[in-house]
Design an enzyme around this catalytic site. Structure first.
Site, PDB file in Angstrom:
ATOM      1  N   SER A  42       0.984  -1.273  -0.126  1.00  0.00           N
ATOM      2  CA  SER A  42       0.032   0.046   0.209  1.00  0.00           C
ATOM      3  C   SER A  42       0.945   1.244  -0.053  1.00  0.00           C
ATOM      4  O   SER A  42       1.472   1.523   0.863  1.00  0.00           O
ATOM      5  CB  SER A  42      -0.878  -0.152   1.142  1.00  0.00           C
ATOM      6  N   VAL A  48       9.015   1.827   6.112  1.00  0.00           N
ATOM      7  CA  VAL A  48       9.584   2.681   7.234  1.00  0.00           C
ATOM      8  C   VAL A  48      10.667   3.398   6.750  1.00  0.00           C
ATOM      9  O   VAL A  48      10.933   4.342   7.247  1.00  0.00           O
ATOM     10  CB  VAL A  48      10.090   1.256   8.367  1.00  0.00           C
ATOM     11  N   LYS A  81      30.944  -0.208   1.807  1.00  0.00           N
ATOM     12  CA  LYS A  81      31.122  -0.182   3.286  1.00  0.00           C
ATOM     13  C   LYS A  81      32.155  -1.069   3.926  1.00  0.00           C
ATOM     14  O   LYS A  81      32.065  -2.234   3.681  1.00  0.00           O
ATOM     15  CB  LYS A  81      29.746  -0.320   4.113  1.00  0.00           C
ATOM     16  N   PRO A  99      36.033  -3.675  11.656  1.00  0.00           N
ATOM     17  CA  PRO A  99      36.267  -3.839  10.338  1.00  0.00           C
ATOM     18  C   PRO A  99      35.745  -5.144   9.550  1.00  0.00           C
ATOM     19  O   PRO A  99      35.574  -5.964  10.427  1.00  0.00           O
ATOM     20  CB  PRO A  99      37.771  -3.639  10.325  1.00  0.00           C
ATOM     21  N   THR A 347      22.186  -5.142  11.033  1.00  0.00           N
ATOM     22  CA  THR A 347      21.897  -6.639  10.887  1.00  0.00           C
ATOM     23  C   THR A 347      20.487  -7.027  10.430  1.00  0.00           C
ATOM     24  O   THR A 347      20.162  -8.041   9.963  1.00  0.00           O
ATOM     25  CB  THR A 347      21.974  -7.229  12.372  1.00  0.00           C
TER      26      THR A 347
HETATM   27  C1  LIG Z   1      15.473   3.636  13.071  1.00  0.00           C
HETATM   28  C2  LIG Z   1      16.006   2.143  12.052  1.00  0.00           C
HETATM   29  C3  LIG Z   1      17.337   2.332  11.683  1.00  0.00           C
HETATM   30  C4  LIG Z   1      17.444   1.112  10.738  1.00  0.00           C
HETATM   31  N1  LIG Z   1      18.683   0.959  10.030  1.00  0.00           N
HETATM   32  C5  LIG Z   1      18.985  -0.244   9.371  1.00  0.00           C
HETATM   33  C6  LIG Z   1      19.988  -0.295   8.977  1.00  0.00           C
HETATM   34  O1  LIG Z   1      21.166   0.530   8.941  1.00  0.00           O
HETATM   35  N2  LIG Z   1      20.367  -1.571   8.167  1.00  0.00           N
HETATM   36  C7  LIG Z   1      19.551  -2.590   8.295  1.00  0.00           C
HETATM   37  O2  LIG Z   1      19.856  -3.566   7.811  1.00  0.00           O
HETATM   38  N3  LIG Z   1      18.552  -2.275   8.671  1.00  0.00           N
HETATM   39  C8  LIG Z   1      17.686  -1.108   9.337  1.00  0.00           C
HETATM   40  N4  LIG Z   1      16.697  -1.111   9.881  1.00  0.00           N
HETATM   41  C9  LIG Z   1      15.836  -2.036   9.699  1.00  0.00           C
HETATM   42  C10 LIG Z   1      15.108  -2.021   8.111  1.00  0.00           C
HETATM   43  O3  LIG Z   1      14.699  -0.727   7.958  1.00  0.00           O
HETATM   44  C11 LIG Z   1      13.966  -3.030   8.009  1.00  0.00           C
HETATM   45  O4  LIG Z   1      14.510  -4.276   8.650  1.00  0.00           O
HETATM   46  C12 LIG Z   1      13.580  -3.125   6.666  1.00  0.00           C
HETATM   47  O5  LIG Z   1      13.288  -1.830   6.207  1.00  0.00           O
HETATM   48  C13 LIG Z   1      12.559  -4.072   6.436  1.00  0.00           C
HETATM   49  O6  LIG Z   1      11.400  -3.412   6.806  1.00  0.00           O
HETATM   50  P1  LIG Z   1      10.069  -3.970   6.576  1.00  0.00           P
HETATM   51  O7  LIG Z   1       9.845  -4.219   4.918  1.00  0.00           O
HETATM   52  O8  LIG Z   1       9.771  -5.126   7.365  1.00  0.00           O
HETATM   53  O9  LIG Z   1       8.941  -3.136   7.055  1.00  0.00           O
HETATM   54  P2  LIG Z   1       8.147  -1.764   6.127  1.00  0.00           P
HETATM   55  O10 LIG Z   1       9.355  -1.178   5.596  1.00  0.00           O
HETATM   56  O11 LIG Z   1       7.638  -1.041   7.177  1.00  0.00           O
HETATM   57  O12 LIG Z   1       7.290  -2.360   5.081  1.00  0.00           O
HETATM   58  C14 LIG Z   1       6.130  -2.600   5.579  1.00  0.00           C
HETATM   59  C15 LIG Z   1       5.087  -2.891   4.260  1.00  0.00           C
HETATM   60  O13 LIG Z   1       3.931  -3.401   4.756  1.00  0.00           O
HETATM   61  C16 LIG Z   1       2.796  -2.609   3.672  1.00  0.00           C
HETATM   62  N5  LIG Z   1       1.721  -2.630   4.688  1.00  0.00           N
HETATM   63  C17 LIG Z   1       1.445  -2.558   6.217  1.00  0.00           C
HETATM   64  N6  LIG Z   1       0.420  -2.655   6.347  1.00  0.00           N
HETATM   65  C18 LIG Z   1      -0.239  -2.794   5.210  1.00  0.00           C
HETATM   66  C19 LIG Z   1      -1.763  -2.971   4.706  1.00  0.00           C
HETATM   67  N7  LIG Z   1      -2.621  -3.026   5.704  1.00  0.00           N
HETATM   68  N8  LIG Z   1      -1.846  -3.367   3.605  1.00  0.00           N
HETATM   69  C20 LIG Z   1      -1.046  -3.245   2.468  1.00  0.00           C
HETATM   70  N9  LIG Z   1       0.076  -3.061   2.950  1.00  0.00           N
HETATM   71  C21 LIG Z   1       0.621  -2.794   4.068  1.00  0.00           C
HETATM   72  C22 LIG Z   1       3.589  -1.305   3.794  1.00  0.00           C
HETATM   73  O14 LIG Z   1       2.803  -0.485   2.846  1.00  0.00           O
HETATM   74  C23 LIG Z   1       4.982  -1.574   3.696  1.00  0.00           C
HETATM   75  O15 LIG Z   1       4.964  -1.814   2.075  1.00  0.00           O
HETATM   76  C24 LIG Z   1      16.520   0.162  10.473  1.00  0.00           C
HETATM   77  C25 LIG Z   1      15.338   0.250  11.233  1.00  0.00           C
HETATM   78  C26 LIG Z   1      14.860   1.382  12.126  1.00  0.00           C
HETATM   79  C27 LIG Z   1      13.755   1.409  12.672  1.00  0.00           C
END
Ligand SMILES: Cc1cc2nc3c(=O)[nH]c(=O)nc-3n(C[C@H](O)[C@H](O)[C@H](O)COP(=O)(O)OP(=O)(O)OC[C@H]3O[C@@H](n4cnc5c(N)ncnc54)[C@H](O)[C@@H]3O)c2cc1C
Length: 507
Positions: A42, A48, A81, A99, A347
């Site tokens: 969506s 995030v 990196k 490293p 990670t």
């Molecule tokens: C502050 C922070 C820093 C980070 N830094 C790092 C980093 O440096 N290195 C690293 O490896 N990881 C990092 N991460 C983690 C990384 O961002 C996530 O592991 C990665 O982005 C995967 O996120 P995700 O796809 O699980 O969730 P999201 O990116 O939140 O995606 C969720 C998806 O589900 C969809 N969705 C949710 N509800 C619905 C619904 N009802 N209907 C339809 N679609 C829906 C959304 O639209 C979206 O497409 C960090 C996280 C945070 C919070």
């Protein structure tokens, strides 16, 4: 001949990094087999939008997907990196580097660092960092690659990437769609499950469309729509070990030099990341709400940017922890729906990659053998615990006592598995490696020493090598590493030559 119970339809709920990594891997693995991969996301909810620093195993992920490195770095405004620089973590003013790759090369009957420890015990003040090619290159802002040759000093070198999270998802989407994955735009309103078995049968979108499937991947981020909200699988709260629960992220202007490493700068109640990309610099302050309010956290972040901010700060909340079972019934959770251990060692994307690899290794059929699910869950939990231990080490071993937050960190309970590792290292520098440890010897060594844990002795077998031979080998390694790092290309120049992205305005 094919298995009549083979899964024919996989539905990925969510299109953040986790969803698109899963779709890319599965559409590649099942290309031409007739197995359907459908992803629902969506745009209104969005992603995030963070997650921009990685660790070296991502190279293997790209290779399995058949991704060309230069095209990938170009498309994601990426950089290379070589590790993470930790500033003010052990004590204020102290700097150390974690490293990638290895320190030196083993000789005699012991790991390399035991010879270094032995030399140190006999008065040699050379720091361990002098034996890491990756670290030497990082501090000179250098980067280069060479064909794999176990005789070359480059065999000790390793690297990962920084990239723009939004562009990464877009890149993987194109890759997945080219291999037959189907994308459906829409908001999931209801998750339909079988009233008797509780197995998920379909996602009902707000548009009225029903998306049926056999295997469902929950990649809906912190919402955990399937694994949490529908199946009710508990989330184990690990804030007693990893207390930070907030982050504020903001991009700033691109750095001219493009350092080939992430910087982690410890603050009064948390720490700040700096991730250099080709078109901008990613920054974020991770902190603990019990010790710092959001406004103060934002002020600290903005006061410590290397250049002007080029966007509005975004606030994020999280609870460190893990899903009690990452896989339940016909739902496998990946990404933030399955757990989050904070980004200190970059990670999370790796845990997505590793979850996908385990799913493929333990791929189910429609018999849904519970032993398969149990083994997957055991391995995932073991890996989360191992990453947790590594992260806790950074906080627990601090000597900072200049704020309530750091005093709190000094009193964090140490998981038994970590306590054993720390105790062993303190006595003789030996490192205990366990099953599913993501980080290996060099990483533990870097952080143990960086956080001020100093071994009181060394492995007795190190003495088998004659002292003059030890000195000669160590000196030889130092020279080769220093010369090789000097001869490398500048990181920015390497990117310009091989994978420069189109200039864009910062996003
Ligand atoms: C502050 C922070 C820093 C980070 N830094 C790092 C980093 O440096 N290195 C690293 O490896 N990881 C990092 N991460 C983690 C990384 O961002 C996530 O592991 C990665 O982005 C995967 O996120 P995700 O796809 O699980 O969730 P999201 O990116 O939140 O995606 C969720 C998806 O589900 C969809 N969705 C949710 N509800 C619905 C619904 N009802 N209907 C339809 N679609 C829906 C959304 O639209 C979206 O497409 C960090 C996280 C945070 C919070």
């Amino acid at each position: 001949m094919s298995n009549p119970k083979a899964i024919q339809s996989i539905v990925v709920a969510g299109g953040g990094s986790a969803g698109w990594m899963a779709a890319a891997a599965l559409s590649t693995a099942f290309q031409g087999t007739g197995v359907r991969v459908t992803l629902v996301e969506s745009e209104e909810i969005g992603t995030v939008g963070v997650g921009e620093a990685t660790i070296p195993p991502i190279q293997a992920f790209n290779q399995i997907l058949g991704i060309d490195e230069a095209a990938f770095v170009r498309a994601t405004q990426g950089t290379f990196k070589l590790g993470i620089q930790f500033v003010n973590w052990w004590r204020q003013g102290h700097v150390y580097f974690h490293p990638f790759g290895r320190y030196g090369d083993d000789f005699g009957m012991t790991p390399f660092h035991q010879q270094w420890l032995r030399a140190r015990f006999h008065g040699d003040p050379t720091p361990l960092s002098a034996y890491a090619l990756t670290e030497a290159a990082a501090f000179k802002n250098k980067f280069d690659r060479q064909p794999a040759d176990p005789r070359s000093v480059f065999s000790t070198f390793s690297y990962a990437y920084h990239f723009d999270a939004g562009l990464y998802a877009r890149f993987l989407r194109a890759h997945s769609e080219a291999r037959g994955a189907m994308r459906i735009e829409g908001k999931i309103g209801v998750v339909e499950s079988d009233p008797e078995t509780g197995f998920v049968r379909a996602l009902k979108l707000e548009s009225g469309q029903r998306v049926e499937g056999e295997l469902f991947l929950d990649c809906t981020g912190f919402r955990a729509l399937l694994i949490g909200q529908t199946l009710g699988i508990d989330y184990l709260d690990w804030t007693c070990w990893l207390p930070c629960d907030r982050a504020i992220a903001v991009p700033s202007a691109r750095m001219a030099e493009l350092p080939p490493y992430t910087r982690s700068l410890a603050h009064e109640s948390g720490w700040q990341w700096r991730i250099p990309l080709q078109h901008r610099t990613g920054n974020g302050h991770v902190y603990c709400s019990g010790f710092l309010d959001d406004e103060a956290a934002e002020r600290t972040l903005l006061a410590n940017l290397g250049g002007p901010a080029v966007g509005t700060p975004r606030r994020l909340r999280f609870t460190t922890g893990v899903r009690a079972q990452g896989w339940a019934k016909n739902v496998v959770s990946l990404g933030l729906s399955s757990g989050f251990l904070e980004p200190l060692e970059s990670t999370s994307l790796h845990l997505v990659q590793s979850g996908i690899a385990k799913l493929l290794a333990w791929f189910p059929d429609r018999d849904w053998n519970p032993a398969v699910t149990a083994e997957y869950n055991r391995q995932v939990m073991r890996e989360y615990e191992s990453v947790r231990d590594f992260l806790v080490l950074h906080y627990r071993a601090t000597e900072r006592d200049d704020s309530d937050f750091w005093r709190h960190c000094q009193a964090i309970p140490v998981p038994e598995t970590l306590a054993a590792k720390m105790a062993m290292f303190r006595t003789n520098g030996r490192l205990i490696e366990r099953e599913k440890d993501l980080f290996h010897e060099a990483s533990w060594l870097a952080v143990m020493l960086g956080q001020g844990i100093s071994p009181g002795g060394y492995d007795p077998l190190a003495d088998i090598v004659a002292p003059h031979e030890m000195q000669a080998v160590l000196a030889g390694m130092r020279n080769v590493i220093a010369r090789t790092a000097d001869g490398m290309s500048g990181h920015a120049a390497f990117i310009d030559r091989n994978c420069r992205a189109a200039a864009v305005h910062a996003t």
